[in-house]
Scaffold this active site. Structure first.
Site, mmCIF file in Angstrom:
data_model
loop_
_atom_site.group_PDB
_atom_site.id
_atom_site.type_symbol
_atom_site.label_atom_id
_atom_site.label_comp_id
_atom_site.label_asym_id
_atom_site.label_seq_id
_atom_site.Cartn_x
_atom_site.Cartn_y
_atom_site.Cartn_z
ATOM 1 N N ASN A 43 7.203 48.329 -14.311
ATOM 2 C CA ASN A 43 6.336 47.878 -15.405
ATOM 3 C C ASN A 43 6.056 46.382 -15.282
ATOM 4 O O ASN A 43 6.888 45.608 -14.822
ATOM 5 C CB ASN A 43 6.888 48.256 -16.789
ATOM 6 C CG ASN A 43 8.314 47.820 -17.054
ATOM 7 O OD1 ASN A 43 9.116 47.653 -16.136
ATOM 8 N ND2 ASN A 43 8.638 47.650 -18.315
ATOM 9 N N GLU A 45 4.421 43.420 -17.616
ATOM 10 C CA GLU A 45 3.947 43.084 -18.960
ATOM 11 C C GLU A 45 2.980 41.904 -18.931
ATOM 12 O O GLU A 45 2.756 41.294 -17.874
ATOM 13 C CB GLU A 45 5.157 42.813 -19.865
ATOM 14 C CG GLU A 45 6.015 44.078 -19.988
ATOM 15 C CD GLU A 45 7.185 43.960 -20.935
ATOM 16 O OE1 GLU A 45 7.537 42.831 -21.335
ATOM 17 O OE2 GLU A 45 7.751 45.026 -21.264
ATOM 18 N N GLU A 56 5.041 53.962 -14.257
ATOM 19 C CA GLU A 56 4.395 55.158 -13.701
ATOM 20 C C GLU A 56 2.988 54.813 -13.200
ATOM 21 O O GLU A 56 2.541 55.355 -12.184
ATOM 22 C CB GLU A 56 4.300 56.260 -14.766
ATOM 23 C CG GLU A 56 5.640 56.762 -15.262
ATOM 24 C CD GLU A 56 6.158 56.003 -16.488
ATOM 25 O OE1 GLU A 56 5.960 54.771 -16.570
ATOM 26 O OE2 GLU A 56 6.773 56.648 -17.342
ATOM 27 N N CYS A 90 1.519 57.991 -20.156
ATOM 28 C CA CYS A 90 1.908 58.234 -18.759
ATOM 29 C C CYS A 90 2.018 59.725 -18.458
ATOM 30 O O CYS A 90 1.749 60.147 -17.335
ATOM 31 C CB CYS A 90 3.189 57.491 -18.413
ATOM 32 S SG CYS A 90 2.854 55.729 -18.176
#
Ligand code: THU
Length: 133
Positions: A43, A45, A56, A90
């Protein structure tokens, strides 16, 4: 190292590289494509919070760039107390590249905790076939 341990290590490495200055919640995802190739993502951000992306998404982008479009298995690993389950968005992203037997493995740092078919966690889903006339 057996394949599962290779995958879990890829997920840990991805999780460790996650860019999470805001939530501090690290996620790593690894896709095993129909071809057998493995793709990882983390991930990432953003200061404008909604512009961040899930692990994902990163793994799916790597898979498409790598020339694969069918997900056999996806492993999602987070650093939370509870095993990290893919978010609703996701699940739909995975659906786009899913096969009837696509399995989702919900993991923590130590290993797989829950395995489900995508159809179990996203039943009666909308997919590419729905757009066929
Ligand atoms: N996150 C993922 O990467 N995948 C998911 O399926 C659930 C949530 C990330 C997004 C955000 O960076 C952090 O976890 C907290 O929501």
């Amino acid at each position: 190292m057996d394949e599962l341990e290779t995958i879990l290590q890829m997920a840990r490495d991805a999780m460790d590289r996650a860019y999470v200055p805001y939530s501090k919640f690290r996620v790593g995802a690894v896709i095993k494509a129909e071809s057998g190739r493995l793709y990882a993502g983390c991930n990432v951000e953003n200061a404008a919070y909604p512009a961040g992306s899930c692990a994902e998404q990163g793994a799916i982008s790597a898979m498409v760039l790598g020339g694969d479009t069918k997900i056999k298995d996806i492993y999602v690993m987070g650093n939370g107390e509870h095993p990290t389950s893919p978010c609703g968005s996701c699940r739909q992203r995975i659906r786009e590249f899913a096969m009837p037997e696509t399995r989702v493995h919900i993991c923590d740092r130590n290993g797989v905790r829950i395995t489900k078919n995508l159809t179990e966690i996203l039943p009666i889903s909308f997919g590419p076939e729905n757009l066929e006339s």
